[in-house]
Design a protein around this motif. Structure first.
Motif, PDB file in Angstrom:
ATOM      1  N   ASN A  76      -3.470   2.109  -1.387  1.00 24.21           N
ATOM      2  CA  ASN A  76      -3.760   0.701  -1.673  1.00 24.21           C
ATOM      3  C   ASN A  76      -3.882  -0.129  -0.394  1.00 24.21           C
ATOM      4  O   ASN A  76      -4.745  -0.986  -0.290  1.00 24.21           O
ATOM      5  CB  ASN A  76      -2.669   0.095  -2.559  1.00 24.21           C
ATOM      6  N   ARG A  77      -3.019   0.127   0.552  1.00 22.43           N
ATOM      7  CA  ARG A  77      -3.055  -0.647   1.794  1.00 22.43           C
ATOM      8  C   ARG A  77      -4.226  -0.234   2.679  1.00 22.43           C
ATOM      9  O   ARG A  77      -4.829  -1.063   3.338  1.00 22.43           O
ATOM     10  CB  ARG A  77      -1.750  -0.479   2.556  1.00 22.43           C
ATOM     11  N   ALA A  78      -4.510   1.056   2.705  1.00 23.34           N
ATOM     12  CA  ALA A  78      -5.562   1.557   3.595  1.00 23.34           C
ATOM     13  C   ALA A  78      -6.962   1.231   3.094  1.00 23.34           C
ATOM     14  O   ALA A  78      -7.921   1.286   3.868  1.00 23.34           O
ATOM     15  CB  ALA A  78      -5.423   3.064   3.761  1.00 23.34           C
ATOM     16  N   THR A  79      -7.109   0.890   1.823  1.00 21.72           N
ATOM     17  CA  THR A  79      -8.433   0.603   1.279  1.00 21.72           C
ATOM     18  C   THR A  79      -8.532  -0.791   0.675  1.00 21.72           C
ATOM     19  O   THR A  79      -9.570  -1.157   0.152  1.00 21.72           O
ATOM     20  CB  THR A  79      -8.799   1.629   0.193  1.00 21.72           C
ATOM     21  N   GLY A  80      -7.472  -1.566   0.732  1.00 23.20           N
ATOM     22  CA  GLY A  80      -7.453  -2.897   0.126  1.00 23.20           C
ATOM     23  C   GLY A  80      -8.204  -3.926   0.956  1.00 23.20           C
ATOM     24  O   GLY A  80      -8.911  -3.598   1.921  1.00 23.20           O
ATOM     25  N   TYR A  82      -7.186  -6.008   3.132  1.00 30.67           N
ATOM     26  CA  TYR A  82      -6.731  -6.124   4.518  1.00 30.67           C
ATOM     27  C   TYR A  82      -6.646  -4.760   5.190  1.00 30.67           C
ATOM     28  O   TYR A  82      -5.783  -4.517   6.021  1.00 30.67           O
ATOM     29  CB  TYR A  82      -5.377  -6.822   4.571  1.00 30.67           C
ATOM     30  N   ALA A  83      -7.560  -3.886   4.841  1.00 30.84           N
ATOM     31  CA  ALA A  83      -7.543  -2.517   5.366  1.00 30.84           C
ATOM     32  C   ALA A  83      -7.660  -2.490   6.887  1.00 30.84           C
ATOM     33  O   ALA A  83      -6.987  -1.699   7.549  1.00 30.84           O
ATOM     34  CB  ALA A  83      -8.658  -1.693   4.737  1.00 30.84           C
ATOM     35  N   PHE A  84      -8.496  -3.369   7.452  1.00 35.09           N
ATOM     36  CA  PHE A  84      -8.667  -3.367   8.903  1.00 35.09           C
ATOM     37  C   PHE A  84      -7.348  -3.669   9.612  1.00 35.09           C
ATOM     38  O   PHE A  84      -7.003  -3.028  10.602  1.00 35.09           O
ATOM     39  CB  PHE A  84      -9.756  -4.360   9.325  1.00 35.09           C
ATOM     40  N   TYR A  86      -4.324  -3.230   8.382  1.00 35.01           N
ATOM     41  CA  TYR A  86      -3.399  -2.128   8.141  1.00 35.01           C
ATOM     42  C   TYR A  86      -3.711  -0.970   9.072  1.00 35.01           C
ATOM     43  O   TYR A  86      -2.796  -0.371   9.649  1.00 35.01           O
ATOM     44  CB  TYR A  86      -3.465  -1.674   6.683  1.00 35.01           C
ATOM     45  N   TRP A  87      -4.990  -0.631   9.237  1.00 42.82           N
ATOM     46  CA  TRP A  87      -5.351   0.489  10.101  1.00 42.82           C
ATOM     47  C   TRP A  87      -5.033   0.196  11.565  1.00 42.82           C
ATOM     48  O   TRP A  87      -4.616   1.088  12.305  1.00 42.82           O
ATOM     49  CB  TRP A  87      -6.823   0.858   9.920  1.00 42.82           C
TER      50      TRP A  87
END
Length: 197
Positions: A76-80, A82-84, A86-87
């Motif tokens: 969820n975090r890696a594709t949500g 705000y993914a940028f 998070y990455w």
């Protein structure tokens, strides 16, 4: 896992958050006392601490994701939305520290500061957001501007005290580490003098 989380919180609060002030202190010591103290050895110790901390954190993160994937919510975090962000935080915290295995990079004070800052960029961003939001709390009920201003001043005082304590703690840890290396160096000098006589 609760014991591990508590241990990591203690290490974070007492060492990892203090890395940036520790390295800044080393830069000042190197600048004012050129080649007088063992700043390179202290920097190597800091780099080793960063690498070991990251390896342990990475291992427990992977174990935690395997045992309870719902708690970590990686997908969820890696594709949500705000993914940028998070990455950036993920790669800065778990990949960037391993670049310190390259000796040429690990010997540069400013690069190690970048890595130390990158490790906890999420925490720095969180503090920044809290401070900015405290200035713009129009949605909270208050009895006039003075009460809102007092809340903002109190919040800023709390954060500035916290930042001041982190800097003080980092300076103290660095001075103690430099002192430890100085004692070791003097003992080695004494033993070599006794062997020669």
């Amino acid at each position: 896992m609760d014991i591990y989380k508590r241990i990591i919180e203690i290490i974070d609060a007492n060492l990892i958050y203090c890395l940036v002030p520790m390295i800044l202190t080393l830069i000042l010591v190197e600048l004012f006392f050129k080649n007088r103290f063992e700043t390179k050895k202290t920097l190597n110790l800091i780099c080793g601490t960063i690498i070991v901390y990251t390896a342990i954190t990475w291992t427990f993160y992977l174990i935690g994701m395997a045992m309870s994937p719902n708690e970590y919510a990686f997908i969820n975090r890696a594709t949500g939305p705000y993914a940028f962000a998070y990455w950036i935080m993920f790669l800065s915290a778990l990949i960037l520290p391993f670049t310190l295995l390259i000796k040429r990079l690990a010997s540069k004070f400013w690069y190690v500061i970048l890595v130390a800052f990158g490790m906890k960029i999420g925490m720095y961003f969180e503090r920044f957001v809290i401070i900015v939001i405290s200035f713009h709390r129009d949605y909270l009920p208050y009895n006039g501007n003075s009460e809102l201003e007092n809340r903002n001043i109190e919040l800023i005082d709390i954060f500035s005290f916290g930042i001041g304590m982190i800097f003080l703690q980092g300076i103290i840890i660095t001075i103690l580490t430099l002192g430890m290396f100085e004692i070791i160096k003097r003992k080695k000098l004494r033993t070599t003098k006794h062997k020669k006589t």
